[in-house]
Design an enzyme around this catalytic site. Sequence first.
Site, PDB file in Angstrom:
ATOM      1  N   HIS A   1       0.807  -1.217   0.000  1.00  0.00           N
ATOM      2  CA  HIS A   1       0.000   0.000   0.000  1.00  0.00           C
ATOM      3  C   HIS A   1       0.844   1.272   0.000  1.00  0.00           C
ATOM      4  O   HIS A   1       0.414   2.295  -0.541  1.00  0.00           O
ATOM      5  CB  HIS A   1      -0.948   0.018   1.205  1.00  0.00           C
ATOM      6  CG  HIS A   1      -2.258  -0.646   0.931  1.00  0.00           C
ATOM      7  ND1 HIS A   1      -2.405  -2.009   0.971  1.00  0.00           N
ATOM      8  CD2 HIS A   1      -3.467  -0.131   0.592  1.00  0.00           C
ATOM      9  CE1 HIS A   1      -3.670  -2.310   0.679  1.00  0.00           C
ATOM     10  NE2 HIS A   1      -4.330  -1.202   0.437  1.00  0.00           N
ATOM     11  N   GLY A   2       2.001   1.247   0.614  1.00  0.00           N
ATOM     12  CA  GLY A   2       2.794   2.472   0.627  1.00  0.00           C
ATOM     13  C   GLY A   2       4.128   2.304   1.324  1.00  0.00           C
ATOM     14  O   GLY A   2       4.315   1.423   2.164  1.00  0.00           O
TER      15      GLY A   2
END
Length: 531
Positions: free
Chosen positions: A365-366
């Site tokens: 996701h990041g």
Amino acid sequence: MLFTSPEFILFLAVCLLLYYLLPKKCQWVLLLIASYIFYFIAGAVYPLFIFGTALVTYTAAVVIENHKAKENKYISEHSEEFAERETKKAYRKHGKHIRKWIMLAGLLSMLLLLGVFKYSDFVVENLNSLFALFGSEKEFDYPDLILPMGISFYIFQSLGYLLDVYWEKIKAQRNFPKYMLFISFFPQLVQGPISRYSDLSKTLYQKHIFDKKNFTFGIWRILWGYFKKLVIADNLMVVTSYLFDDEYYNGAWVLFGMLLWAVELYADFSGGIDITIGVAQLFGIRVQENFIRPYFSKNITEFWRRWHISMGTWFRDYIFYPMSVSPSMAGFTKFCKNHLGKKAARYFPVWIVTMVTWLATGIWHGASWNFVLWGLANGVIIVITTTMEPLYAKFHNRFPKLADSRCYDAFQIIRTFLLMSLLRMFDCYRDVSMCFSMFISMFKDFDIHALTKEEFSYFELPFPMYGVLLAGTFVMFCVSLAGRSGSVCEKIAKKPFIVQYVLFMGLFLSIVLFGAYGVGFDASQFIYNQF
């Protein structure tokens, strides 16, 4: 040129006109050209990344399949050499070992590409912090590489394809341009879904004639996505951008912000997926659903079966299941059984695989500690939930009327919604320390009277728009309810023409009148573009 821009609408109109005018055998070629034009407009060098991804995974898949075919042919032509079972088994084991290294070479090269462009700054930041912690003045420069749009989506899609070929679940696509289209199909480049070759290929390469019903349903789906994105998500963004950027908005504001963010994220992401599905439908192509009423989930496990479905199933099928049945996990299970007992052997391996899977999900996701902790927190809650299932079963048996009541269902749904909203604090605040600080403030400084009309006036959102947002959220809720018993588009199609016209114009005018446009808004930017 993203989904909500006028340029995209013009681009789509031209593509559709050519698509249905050209000979049917050329339709997929047009889509391939259009996809690369779309990606080139987003960034002149971006097509090189997606072409490189396609070339590596296509080559690896074809080499794996060719090697397997040659192995089978050799065994068939030299059956006398493999009369003994052990000889044949050893030969196949050697061949599988070679194919495994080819698969790993393709997989690791793609993960390395993703890692360099998505995580290099994060690695450098942590190395510099580590040096500073030990008093060293050594410091690395940040690469500051531009993250190609949608790189996580198309790399994971290509890796899923490569693994499916390696596991012999599908046949490798021998036509390289057709495979390039599978990787680059432009409606899903912005934010997914992460399509499977076995699903998308069923309609992607077919010859399509214009179908009025299919086209109409596609338009409805696109408008519904625009409504979610422009009317709800982008207007809410005006408020949440203030709430999450200033520690002044603590206490009750944190809880309020989490509730707004839950609605904004759903409207933004599911709205984008609606547009993706609708655009694909205009071309006669089926793209899988990515959301199935997630906010009606009764626990976090069910929530992740309904939210971002393509991502959840990808991590399940390509990380969770392979790890669960791997020889190393079998050895660990045996160790637990011999030294810690049968209960430990039943739970510990599942806990470890679950945590690894969710750690990978968070990292995907990041590139920040926020997402690492977000992934681990989801893993912990899922471990607790699955471990306590026998207790839930006992509770249901002990209190059947309560467990089957609508009140208890509502309690479970609200509990899951609040829990997921709180976990998303890691999405919202700039670092881990601020996230925990704001979480603590909800209990330490909670004051509902802080939510005054005067404070709301600072958010630069006209006060009547809050009524529009409330009404829009209610409409989303009603549409979700209606979708439980079948396709909403099918239901609308059965209504009289005047009802269809009123609904269509109401949706269209809502987007025009209440959509977030102008200074301070970036209507073309979706939250999940960063992935």
